[in-house]
Scaffold this active site. Structure first.
Site, PDB file in Angstrom:
ATOM      1  NE  ARG A  24      -4.173  -1.647   2.122  1.00 24.00           N
ATOM      2  CZ  ARG A  24      -5.409  -1.206   2.308  1.00 24.00           C
ATOM      3  NH1 ARG A  24      -5.622   0.040   2.653  1.00 24.00           N
ATOM      4  NH2 ARG A  24      -6.437  -2.010   2.139  1.00 24.00           N
ATOM      5  CD1 TRP A  74       2.655   5.730  -3.222  1.00 22.95           C
ATOM      6  CD2 TRP A  74       1.183   7.369  -2.863  1.00 22.95           C
ATOM      7  NE1 TRP A  74       2.393   6.339  -4.435  1.00 22.95           N
ATOM      8  CE2 TRP A  74       1.497   7.338  -4.242  1.00 22.95           C
ATOM      9  CE3 TRP A  74       0.273   8.332  -2.405  1.00 22.95           C
ATOM     10  CZ2 TRP A  74       0.938   8.223  -5.167  1.00 22.95           C
ATOM     11  CZ3 TRP A  74      -0.288   9.216  -3.317  1.00 22.95           C
ATOM     12  CH2 TRP A  74       0.051   9.161  -4.674  1.00 22.95           C
ATOM     13  CD  GLU A  89      -5.654  -3.276 -17.225  1.00 22.45           C
ATOM     14  OE1 GLU A  89      -5.129  -3.936 -16.311  1.00 22.45           O
ATOM     15  OE2 GLU A  89      -6.032  -2.098 -17.064  1.00 22.45           O
ATOM     16  CD  GLU A 119      -0.516   0.018 -13.489  1.00 24.46           C
ATOM     17  OE1 GLU A 119      -1.233   0.479 -12.579  1.00 24.46           O
ATOM     18  OE2 GLU A 119      -0.688  -1.122 -13.963  1.00 24.46           O
ATOM     19  CG  HIS A 136      -8.619  10.485 -37.391  1.00 20.46           C
ATOM     20  ND1 HIS A 136      -9.036  11.294 -38.420  1.00 20.46           N
ATOM     21  CD2 HIS A 136      -9.366   9.354 -37.467  1.00 20.46           C
ATOM     22  CE1 HIS A 136     -10.006  10.689 -39.082  1.00 20.46           C
ATOM     23  NE2 HIS A 136     -10.222   9.509 -38.535  1.00 20.46           N
ATOM     24  CE  LYS A 138      -3.746  -4.224  -5.756  1.00 19.91           C
ATOM     25  NZ  LYS A 138      -3.631  -4.551  -7.184  1.00 19.91           N
TER      26      LYS A 138
END
Length: 634
Positions: A27, A78, A507, A514, A530, A629
């Site tokens: 985390r 974090w 994804e 990541e 485009h 996380k």
């Protein structure tokens, strides 16, 4: 984003604190620390150890310094305010006001998750009262504020302090003058109370944590604190008050038995958690679909504070609004295609952090669907509450944690059973979300009279086959490793998809950026001409998701546009697509075409590509820089 563990016990709790941090390190891993009240020795008082390395380094530091205590708090961070540095690491101390305060024993120790929006105002006020700040964090403001309000009762000081805070917080704090007492509070960030058991006349220890998993093996008796709660944890007892100061009894804040298995976070034979979780997807899908024998609304009946019967809600709605962030947002984008094609229900997908800050047109006949792995994602929770405030009371969540705030606050729920996901880059949570969303599509189609018995049987048969189909895709790993060796030398990549595979391209690009730090973008293949085509060179690989569907011929034309500009294609092609390998065209053949469920299969090789590319580049796969996380801050 960060992890909190706190404990009050008659025996040494330092091992519990450090073990809890190890389980929460995913985390936040910019820094970590532990603070305790040490009663033995010539100078009893507050002591701490902090590190900008991993929890294993902190553990060695704690052992070297001989930190042992019955009361303590710990944190893995974090970074939001202030760079990852020891002086910004938690726990933060307050030594009281005065220029010489740092030379006096610490009085308050505090850890915090969240963001305090009015920290500048409070900092100026506290500086005017003589408090000196040693960090750039918003957290240190709370420690000094508690100290300033302390008048012999830590519980009241914390209540007074949180009343002044604007923003999100979960805190745990203790004071040198009350060494067997830790006070916690939460608003906008998760915090749970772990209830211990008394043994042989020794009073029961009690614990605080930002996630019950931190307490696995210590206690399975968990109280989920509500928004605005303040909890007083002492040796052998605890009590809770709500944001108005009203005492909460066991009926209002019940103790629940939560099986947060420590084994769920063991690596076993795998090198990384992400690798383990990629290969757990067949089992995770099987578990998520276990017991689904037919499509019935009851699959989505509520489990929260105000549960509702799904069949009533499904009859009352005629459109869907999906709110999510990151990978969960992409699963929602896939679901939009399913909901509009199969259930014929107009569907809108919004990034949660944007939805709550724009003027939207509410519709009470909308089913608001939130998607979250943790069920604690701050932006998604805030967007849900915003939708509810606009009068949209029909809510449903697709979530991996049955005890989370998202499940408690939504009228309906589908609990995926991916198990604990530790790797920051989500994998099995994504595919199980897709499985849950496809079931929702079928249930809504049935409720609207748009699903025949034959179609229901066909779709359910395909879903039951998913674990075997994914296992076959995982067998492609050796070919994907060969691709990854080439990607590892690149700095940019382009991903293309069409229709319901465009979100899968998004994804795939997200996974690559990541964990490998390669700049990757995804586009609908028809958009190539485009603008993005200007970027295509031999140095930029172009990954193409090529299922054997109605858009295949259009996709082949887009691929020719890449080849005509010297681009190199890496194609994930279904059987029967007649796309073969050639100079500048690398093809991996998928085992089978899976129709509308093919996004669940096509994302798996993209996960493996990101994993093996990161492995080849030597990055930290499970703990990529700057990320964490369970995003519980805005």
């Amino acid at each position: 984003m960060c992890g909190i563990v706190g404990a009050v016990g008659a025996q040494d709790v330092v091992a519990v604190l450090v073990q809890g941090l190890q389980r929460l390190e995913y985390r936040g891993y910019d820094s970590c620390g532990v603070a305790v009240y040490r009663s033995e020795g010539p100078q009893p008082g507050l002591y701490r150890a902090r590190s900008t390395a991993r929890v294993a380094d902190l553990q060695a530091q704690v052992a070297a310094e001989g930190l042992r205590a019955g009361t303590g708090i710990a944190h893995t961070r974090w970074a939001t305010h202030g760079a990852p540095a020891v002086h910004n690491a938690h726990p933060h101390f307050s030594h009281g006001p005065g220029a010489d305060a740092a030379n006096r024993p610490a009085r308050v120790a505090l850890v915090h998750n969240g963001i305090i929006e009015n920290h500048d105002e409070l900092r100026a006020e506290l500086q005017a009262r003589g408090y000196v700040f040693a960090s750039q964090t918003d957290t240190e403001v709370i420690a000094h504020l508690v100290d300033a309000l302390y008048d012999g009762d830590l519980f009241e000081a914390v209540r007074g302090a949180v009343a002044r805070l604007h923003g999100a917080y979960a805190i745990a704090v203790f004071h040198k003058d009350e060494p067997q007492r830790v006070v916690g509070a939460r608003a906008g960030s998760p915090l749970v109370l772990g209830v211990g058991a008394a043994e042989a006349g020794v009073p029961a220890p009690h614990f605080l944590a930002s996630d019950a998993m931190a307490l696995a093996g210590v206690t399975d008796q968990i109280v989920y604190l509500a928004e605005g709660d303040v909890v007083d944890v002492q040796l052998g007892r605890y009590w809770i008050v709500d944001r108005e100061g009203r005492p909460m009894d066991a009926g209002q804040r019940p103790v629940k038995t939560v099986q947060a298995h420590s084994g769920a976070v063991e690596l076993g034979p795998y090198r990384h958690y992400m690798q383990k979780e990629i290969f757990e997807q067949p089992r995770a899908l099987a578990d998520t679909l276990e017991g689904v024998e037919s499509v019935v609304p009851e699959l989505f009946d509520g489990q929260g504070e105000q549960p509702m019967a799904a069949w009533r809600v499904f009859q009352a709605i005629d459109r869907v609004l999906i709110l999510a962030c990151g990978t969960s947002y992409y699963s929602g984008c896939v679901a939009k295609y399913w909901l509009e094609e199969i259930a014929r229900i107009p569907t809108q997908v919004e990034i949660a952090s944007e939805y709550r800050y724009r003027a939207s047109v509410p519709d009470p006949r909308t089913l608001v669907v939130t998607i979250s792995q943790s069920g604690e994602t701050a932006d998604t929770l805030a967007a849900l509450r915003h939708a509810q405030s606009l009068g949209m009371r029909h809510t449903l969540t697709v979530c991996n944690v049955a005890t989370s705030a998202m499940v408690r606050e939504c009228a309906l729920a589908y609990i995926t059973r991916a198990g604990a996901e530790i790797g920051v880059a989500s994998t099995k949570a994504f595919t199980t979300q897709l499985a849950g969303l496809f079931l929702l599509t079928l249930a809504l189609a049935q409720a609207k009279g748009r699903l025949s018995a034959e179609d229901e049987a066909r779709h359910l048969k395909a879903m039951r086959h998913l674990p075997v189909a994914v296992q076959s895709v995982l067998a492609l790993e050796p070919q994907i490793i060969h691709w990854a060796e080439q990607f590892a030398q690149k700095e940019h990549a382009l991903f293309l998809g069409r229709g319901l595979h465009y979100p899968i391209a998004l994804e795939g690009a997200l996974k690559l950026k990541e964990i490998s730090y390669i700049h990757a973008e995804a586009y609908p293949a028809g958009e190539l001409k485009h603008g993005p085509l200007a970027l295509v060179t031999q140095a930029m690989p172009v990954v193409t998701v090529a299922p054997n569907d109605a858009l295949l011929e259009k996709l082949k034309s887009n691929m020719q546009e890449v080849r005509a500009r010297g681009g190199v294609l890496y194609v994930l092609a279904d059987a029967g697509t007649h796309i073969g390998s050639a100079d500048g065209v690398h093809v991996i053949r998928m085992p089978e075409h899976y129709g509308v469920l093919s996004p669940i299969l096509h994302v798996v090789p993209l996960q493996l590509l990101a994993y093996h590319t990161a492995l080849a580049r030597g990055t930290d796969v499970d703990k990529p820089r700057n990320l964490a996380k369970s995003v519980t801050v805005e």
